[in-house]
Design a protein around this motif. Sequence first.
Motif, PDB file in Angstrom:
ATOM      1  N   GLU A   1      45.628  12.993  -5.488  1.00  0.00           N
ATOM      2  CA  GLU A   1      45.699  14.200  -4.675  1.00  0.00           C
ATOM      3  C   GLU A   1      46.499  13.912  -3.418  1.00  0.00           C
ATOM      4  N   ASP A   2      47.351  14.851  -3.044  1.00  0.00           N
ATOM      5  CA  ASP A   2      48.113  14.713  -1.812  1.00  0.00           C
ATOM      6  C   ASP A   2      47.231  15.042  -0.621  1.00  0.00           C
ATOM      7  N   VAL A   3      47.372  14.275   0.432  1.00  0.00           N
ATOM      8  CA  VAL A   3      46.664  14.528   1.671  1.00  0.00           C
ATOM      9  C   VAL A   3      47.661  15.135   2.651  1.00  0.00           C
ATOM     10  N   VAL A   4      47.324  16.296   3.178  1.00  0.00           N
ATOM     11  CA  VAL A   4      48.177  16.933   4.165  1.00  0.00           C
ATOM     12  C   VAL A   4      47.866  16.299   5.511  1.00  0.00           C
ATOM     13  N   ASP A   5      48.833  15.534   6.035  1.00  0.00           N
ATOM     14  CA  ASP A   5      48.605  14.885   7.322  1.00  0.00           C
ATOM     15  C   ASP A   5      49.733  15.163   8.323  1.00  0.00           C
ATOM     16  N   ASP A   6      50.614  16.106   7.989  1.00  0.00           N
ATOM     17  CA  ASP A   6      51.677  16.511   8.898  1.00  0.00           C
ATOM     18  C   ASP A   6      51.090  17.483   9.930  1.00  0.00           C
ATOM     19  N   PRO A   7      51.132  17.141  11.213  1.00  0.00           N
ATOM     20  CA  PRO A   7      50.521  17.992  12.239  1.00  0.00           C
ATOM     21  C   PRO A   7      51.033  19.434  12.239  1.00  0.00           C
ATOM     22  N   THR A   8      52.308  19.612  11.957  1.00  0.00           N
ATOM     23  CA  THR A   8      52.856  20.972  11.911  1.00  0.00           C
ATOM     24  C   THR A   8      52.221  21.767  10.784  1.00  0.00           C
ATOM     25  N   ARG A   9      52.115  21.164   9.635  1.00  0.00           N
ATOM     26  CA  ARG A   9      51.496  21.856   8.484  1.00  0.00           C
ATOM     27  C   ARG A   9      50.007  22.097   8.739  1.00  0.00           C
TER      28      ARG A   9
ATOM     29  N   LEU B   1      48.111  25.682   8.658  1.00  0.00           N
ATOM     30  CA  LEU B   1      46.898  25.955   7.881  1.00  0.00           C
ATOM     31  C   LEU B   1      45.798  26.524   8.769  1.00  0.00           C
ATOM     32  N   LEU B   2      45.648  25.957   9.971  1.00  0.00           N
ATOM     33  CA  LEU B   2      44.638  26.461  10.898  1.00  0.00           C
ATOM     34  C   LEU B   2      44.951  27.895  11.302  1.00  0.00           C
ATOM     35  N   ALA B   3      46.209  28.190  11.600  1.00  0.00           N
ATOM     36  CA  ALA B   3      46.591  29.554  11.972  1.00  0.00           C
ATOM     37  C   ALA B   3      46.273  30.530  10.846  1.00  0.00           C
ATOM     38  N   SER B   4      46.563  30.146   9.622  1.00  0.00           N
ATOM     39  CA  SER B   4      46.258  31.005   8.473  1.00  0.00           C
ATOM     40  C   SER B   4      44.761  31.244   8.347  1.00  0.00           C
TER      41      SER B   4
ATOM     42  N   ASP C   1      50.007  12.301  15.376  1.00  0.00           N
ATOM     43  CA  ASP C   1      49.010  12.019  14.338  1.00  0.00           C
ATOM     44  C   ASP C   1      48.017  13.136  14.081  1.00  0.00           C
ATOM     45  N   ALA C   2      48.140  14.264  14.791  1.00  0.00           N
ATOM     46  CA  ALA C   2      47.140  15.314  14.634  1.00  0.00           C
ATOM     47  C   ALA C   2      47.599  16.616  15.271  1.00  0.00           C
ATOM     48  N   ALA C   3      47.020  17.691  14.786  1.00  0.00           N
ATOM     49  CA  ALA C   3      47.082  18.969  15.492  1.00  0.00           C
ATOM     50  C   ALA C   3      45.808  19.007  16.331  1.00  0.00           C
ATOM     51  N   VAL C   4      45.897  19.529  17.538  1.00  0.00           N
ATOM     52  CA  VAL C   4      44.742  19.536  18.434  1.00  0.00           C
ATOM     53  C   VAL C   4      44.465  20.952  18.896  1.00  0.00           C
TER      54      VAL C   4
ATOM     55  N   ALA D   1      42.342  18.986   5.278  1.00  0.00           N
ATOM     56  CA  ALA D   1      40.920  19.168   4.967  1.00  0.00           C
ATOM     57  C   ALA D   1      40.087  19.343   6.234  1.00  0.00           C
ATOM     58  N   GLY D   2      40.579  18.854   7.368  1.00  0.00           N
ATOM     59  CA  GLY D   2      39.859  18.970   8.630  1.00  0.00           C
ATOM     60  C   GLY D   2      39.896  20.359   9.242  1.00  0.00           C
ATOM     61  N   VAL D   3      40.700  21.255   8.684  1.00  0.00           N
ATOM     62  CA  VAL D   3      40.809  22.612   9.224  1.00  0.00           C
ATOM     63  C   VAL D   3      39.466  23.334   9.140  1.00  0.00           C
ATOM     64  N   LYS D   4      38.763  23.186   8.055  1.00  0.00           N
ATOM     65  CA  LYS D   4      37.452  23.850   7.910  1.00  0.00           C
ATOM     66  C   LYS D   4      36.490  23.379   9.001  1.00  0.00           C
ATOM     67  N   GLY D   5      36.497  22.090   9.310  1.00  0.00           N
ATOM     68  CA  GLY D   5      35.655  21.567  10.383  1.00  0.00           C
ATOM     69  C   GLY D   5      36.043  22.151  11.728  1.00  0.00           C
ATOM     70  N   ALA D   6      37.349  22.339  11.948  1.00  0.00           N
ATOM     71  CA  ALA D   6      37.816  22.929  13.205  1.00  0.00           C
ATOM     72  C   ALA D   6      37.345  24.368  13.340  1.00  0.00           C
ATOM     73  N   VAL D   7      37.355  25.105  12.248  1.00  0.00           N
ATOM     74  CA  VAL D   7      36.878  26.488  12.272  1.00  0.00           C
ATOM     75  C   VAL D   7      35.375  26.522  12.570  1.00  0.00           C
ATOM     76  N   ASP D   8      34.626  25.628  11.956  1.00  0.00           N
ATOM     77  CA  ASP D   8      33.184  25.541  12.237  1.00  0.00           C
ATOM     78  C   ASP D   8      32.948  25.183  13.702  1.00  0.00           C
ATOM     79  N   TRP D   9      33.730  24.249  14.231  1.00  0.00           N
ATOM     80  CA  TRP D   9      33.620  23.852  15.633  1.00  0.00           C
ATOM     81  C   TRP D   9      33.907  25.036  16.545  1.00  0.00           C
ATOM     82  N   LEU D  10      34.958  25.793  16.223  1.00  0.00           N
ATOM     83  CA  LEU D  10      35.303  26.971  17.019  1.00  0.00           C
ATOM     84  C   LEU D  10      34.188  28.010  16.952  1.00  0.00           C
ATOM     85  N   ARG D  11      33.622  28.207  15.772  1.00  0.00           N
ATOM     86  CA  ARG D  11      32.504  29.152  15.603  1.00  0.00           C
ATOM     87  C   ARG D  11      31.341  28.752  16.520  1.00  0.00           C
ATOM     88  N   ASP D  12      31.021  27.483  16.552  1.00  0.00           N
ATOM     89  CA  ASP D  12      29.942  27.005  17.423  1.00  0.00           C
ATOM     90  C   ASP D  12      30.291  27.187  18.899  1.00  0.00           C
TER      91      ASP D  12
END
Length: 108
Positions: free
Chosen positions: A3-11, A15-18, A67-70, A90-101
């Motif tokens: 499986e490919d891991v998306v680790d490009d900060p721009t991408r 994904l987070l914006a979407s 190394d990351a989108a912040v 894959a960390g986008v979902k965690g960021a959304v949960d963090w924002l929700r909190d």
Amino acid sequence: MVEDVVDDPTRIAQLLASELTGLETGHLAAVSVTDADRSAAPSPDGTRAYGVVYDGEQIGDVGLFPDAAVLELTPEGPDETVRYEIETGAGVKGAVDWLRDALADRQP
């Protein structure tokens, strides 16, 4: 199967914006993205990719680092910035949960 891991900060920021603009229920439905800079590129000091708005109020920004989108929020003012680093798609979902909190106390 590999499986490919998306680790490009721009991408990752894309994904987070979407994810943020696609939320239609709960209090995160009031979140939107503003002033996107499509030419933003990662830099050591961070490059602003777009702003994050909640119920019409600018609450933070998403920046691109090598190394990351912040996701940076200023929930109570500029002196109280909090950050969430997203190193993979894959960390986008965690960021959304963090924002929700982080926005749990606010009501649009």
